[in-house]
Design a protein around this motif. Sequence first.
Motif, short mmCIF file in Angstrom:
data_model
loop_
_atom_site.label_atom_id
_atom_site.label_comp_id
_atom_site.label_asym_id
_atom_site.label_seq_id
_atom_site.Cartn_x
_atom_site.Cartn_y
_atom_site.Cartn_z
N VAL A 107 15.56 58.99 68.57
CA VAL A 107 16.50 58.67 67.51
C VAL A 107 16.02 59.33 66.22
O VAL A 107 14.89 59.11 65.79
CB VAL A 107 16.63 57.15 67.29
N GLU A 108 16.87 60.15 65.64
CA GLU A 108 16.53 60.82 64.37
C GLU A 108 17.60 60.50 63.33
O GLU A 108 18.80 60.57 63.62
CB GLU A 108 16.49 62.34 64.56
N LEU A 109 17.16 60.15 62.14
CA LEU A 109 18.07 60.00 61.01
C LEU A 109 18.07 61.32 60.25
O LEU A 109 17.03 61.73 59.73
CB LEU A 109 17.63 58.85 60.10
N ILE A 110 19.22 61.98 60.22
CA ILE A 110 19.32 63.32 59.63
C ILE A 110 19.84 63.21 58.20
O ILE A 110 20.99 62.82 57.97
CB ILE A 110 20.23 64.24 60.46
N GLU A 111 19.00 63.56 57.24
CA GLU A 111 19.36 63.60 55.82
C GLU A 111 19.03 65.00 55.32
O GLU A 111 17.88 65.30 55.03
CB GLU A 111 18.61 62.54 55.03
N GLU A 112 20.05 65.84 55.25
CA GLU A 112 19.84 67.23 54.86
C GLU A 112 21.02 67.72 54.03
O GLU A 112 22.10 67.13 54.06
CB GLU A 112 19.65 68.10 56.11
N PRO A 113 20.83 68.80 53.28
CA PRO A 113 21.92 69.32 52.43
C PRO A 113 23.14 69.71 53.26
O PRO A 113 23.02 70.11 54.42
CB PRO A 113 21.30 70.55 51.76
N ILE A 114 24.31 69.56 52.64
CA ILE A 114 25.58 69.92 53.28
C ILE A 114 26.25 71.00 52.44
O ILE A 114 26.40 70.85 51.22
CB ILE A 114 26.51 68.70 53.37
N GLU A 115 26.68 72.05 53.09
CA GLU A 115 27.34 73.15 52.37
C GLU A 115 28.64 72.66 51.75
O GLU A 115 29.44 71.99 52.40
CB GLU A 115 27.61 74.31 53.34
N GLY A 116 28.81 72.94 50.49
CA GLY A 116 30.04 72.56 49.80
C GLY A 116 30.05 71.13 49.30
O GLY A 116 31.09 70.61 48.94
N SER A 117 28.88 70.49 49.29
CA SER A 117 28.82 69.09 48.88
C SER A 117 27.50 68.80 48.21
O SER A 117 26.45 69.31 48.61
CB SER A 117 28.99 68.18 50.10
N GLN A 118 27.55 67.93 47.20
CA GLN A 118 26.32 67.43 46.63
C GLN A 118 25.74 66.38 47.58
O GLN A 118 26.41 65.87 48.46
CB GLN A 118 26.58 66.79 45.27
N GLY A 119 24.49 66.06 47.37
CA GLY A 119 23.89 64.99 48.14
C GLY A 119 23.37 65.45 49.49
O GLY A 119 23.13 66.63 49.73
N LEU A 120 23.22 64.47 50.41
CA LEU A 120 22.63 64.71 51.72
C LEU A 120 23.48 64.05 52.80
O LEU A 120 24.19 63.09 52.55
CB LEU A 120 21.21 64.12 51.79
N SER A 121 23.36 64.58 54.00
CA SER A 121 24.00 63.94 55.14
C SER A 121 23.30 62.62 55.44
O SER A 121 22.22 62.33 54.93
CB SER A 121 23.92 64.85 56.37
N PHE A 122 23.93 61.80 56.28
CA PHE A 122 23.32 60.55 56.73
C PHE A 122 23.93 60.22 58.08
O PHE A 122 24.98 59.60 58.17
CB PHE A 122 23.58 59.43 55.72
N TYR A 123 23.26 60.71 59.13
CA TYR A 123 23.76 60.44 60.48
C TYR A 123 22.60 60.42 61.46
O TYR A 123 21.48 60.81 61.15
CB TYR A 123 24.82 61.47 60.90
N PHE A 124 22.90 59.94 62.66
CA PHE A 124 21.86 59.76 63.66
C PHE A 124 22.07 60.73 64.83
O PHE A 124 23.20 60.91 65.29
CB PHE A 124 21.86 58.32 64.19
N LYS A 125 20.96 61.30 65.28
CA LYS A 125 20.95 62.05 66.52
C LYS A 125 20.24 61.21 67.57
O LYS A 125 19.13 60.75 67.37
CB LYS A 125 20.19 63.38 66.36
N ILE A 126 20.93 61.01 68.68
CA ILE A 126 20.35 60.31 69.81
C ILE A 126 20.10 61.34 70.90
O ILE A 126 21.03 62.03 71.32
CB ILE A 126 21.28 59.20 70.36
#
Length: 794
Positions: A326-345
């Motif tokens: 389980v990974e929590l992915i918080e990384e830059p998103i093209e065309g958006s401020q801030g970071l992603s917030f989703y899970f990879k299983i």
Amino acid sequence: MRLRLLLLLALCRAGPAASGRSLSLRGSWRIRSGNGSLELPGRVPGCVHSALLKRGLIQDPYYRFNDLGYRWISLDNWTYSKKFKIPFNISKWQKMNLIFEGVDTVAKVLLNSVPIGRTGNMFKRYSFDITSVVRDVNSLELRFQSPVLYAAQRSKAHTSYSVPPDCPPPVQRGQCHVNFIRKEQSSFSWDWGPSFPTQGIWKDVRIEAYNICHLNYFMFSPVYDNHTQEWSLEIESSFDVVSSKPVSGQVIVAIPKLQTQQTHSIELQPGERTVELFVKINKNVTVETWWPHGHGNQTGYNMTILFKLDGGLTIKKSAKVYFRTVELIEEPIEGSQGLSFYFKINGLPIFLKGSNWIPADSFQDRVSSDLLRLLLQSAVDANMNTLRVWGGGIYEQEEFYRLCDELGIMEDKTRPFIISSPTNGAESIKEGWLSLNPYDNNFGDVHFYDYISDCWNWKVFPKARFVSEYGYQSWPSFSTLEKVSSQEDWSYNSKFSLHRQHHANGNNEMLHQIGFHFKFPESTDPLQTFKDTIYLTQVMQAQCVKTETEFYRRSRSEIVDGQGYTMGALYWQLNDIWQAPSWASLEYGGKWKMLHYFARHFFAPLLPVGFEDQDVFFIYGVSDLRSDCEVKLTVRVHTWSSLEPQCSSETERFVLKAGTAVLLYKESVPVLLKNCGNCTRQSCVVSFYLSTDSQLVSPANYHFLSSLSESVGLHKAHVTAIISQQGDTFAFDLETSAVAPFVWLDVGSIPGRFSDNGFLMTEKTRTVLFYPWKPTSKSELEQCFRVTSLMDVY
């Protein structure tokens, strides 16, 4: 508004050592009040309220206003006592411990009139050394202090700084200073539950006797090495070594189906010791990973751990191992401020679909394994893959987590941890753990509640990365309320109805939302008006949460004005703690509200989502599948006055890519209506579905072109049902005389669920199955069956 916790804890506790002895102290105890005027038998695990109820000294605590009438119970200082014999020779054992898995909450513990310790944390496991105190015949006492009075004393003694809030809002009718006691916070009341601050021994209690050493617990975590592409297990074991000399031996870990067996040598020094092992899984065997529901199998492997130690001591334990990353992915998103917030299983991005879990009862001894399975199976049956265990309740029992593993419901101790919820995730850490704007849609998870704006307007909702709380209230069905109320209570504005509502202005907010799109009941019978109003609150709740959830699901693949990539929708809340209005989709006892049937559709793996923007109608195709699929979209327009479609169109077959939400259809509403005969917004409704040839692969969805209070051509539908038995299920063959919105099938208190309910019936006939949870009969179902559709309330 609420305390939160993102945590699913998987802990395998060890029982007594093979060469030790264990004596369970579960079962019959004596309970007495503070002044000794009341003494009665009680059960452990259990609580004072349950003991009083079983002896007939109180009514059902949930009946009418008993949450107020029985406050004297939590204000008294109760004592639990038990006399028992030790069935083995105590002189043969170096150490004897008294183990409490859970004490609720503040108590002084005495064995043979000797104080041996205190408890002050409902969630902590207590172990007391009784070697020098225990006898062949013993008396054990737990002298409890009122949790309400204890919390008040602690608050009064704390003067260095303010700890708000002192008390819950008056509408909750709760007790004060709950933040000064390590106890289930909602037991002092919440906006969905009553105030029942319990006292008692709520988990297992036993005596353990041993020589040489004792295994306190072991726990394990699967680890995947991306570089070598190999699995391994990290195993941690805790020992109490009572030998005066070091204890050596071997540990044999075996997972037969993975052709893995490893032996490790260990040496334990006297005292409390921890042993950490690293076990590599045979790389020549394919490890099947555990997947959340809807994405694959929940494969688990049986593991045994055998400790062979000096003095002929052997300890053997077994457990089920699930391999997953389980990974929590918080990384830059093209065309958006801030970071992603989703899970990879297991390396795959997963949209988390589900709800929030609260304690299933105010009295935990009433929460059986069967009840947990029923509630959790209902979550899975509604296409959920995630539950968020709310932090103001309890650390759930191990059976809860075992069932979650078995059924494919996610988050445990090895998973990513965030400091609170809502949070801005990595940005919160960057800001020193205190976010300037914790509701920033560009980071982390958000909560959203708005009971004033029109919930059919999707523009009200936040285009956030992850939405971990949102929802609307409804009332439970009349058959559920009837059990805890009397005839004088059966109106929407009764004293009972106001008392049961613990959310400020909640009853009026429901009527406010109903008023946007529906007319109010027009029956001259007050009881029928109450039932019809209950029905409309469930219609409103289901439609509101449907609109909001579909907005989040279609936002998973797009960025609009810098916001989007929504990868989680967990509505508030799954289950109820008592019979009252709340945000839940499952009523107390497990009966499905209309919302839960809707959830089964709006959480479906494949779903067409329709919405309007500036007089243009759009349909998105949403896929949670792991592979692409070839489908076509069918769009139909019905008039309210006819069971025959006014017009129908379908697209060419196209490929809907896995894990995406894409635009499938776009049409001006005036053009759509013009091309469909005499349709107007008020006289027609749009339905649509995905299929492969003639086989539906998605639920049939719909879009209302106007409020149903403005609809033209809607007739009162006469819906009949012929019931037949088919094995363990029952078929309801329905026939309607007219188009019927929100068709609700009800069989009163007969436990079970339908295959579908609350649906829009646009065809003359339809078959719905009923799955009973307990044995029933065709005649019983026929006697209890009632059907309601929208026009029946006018």
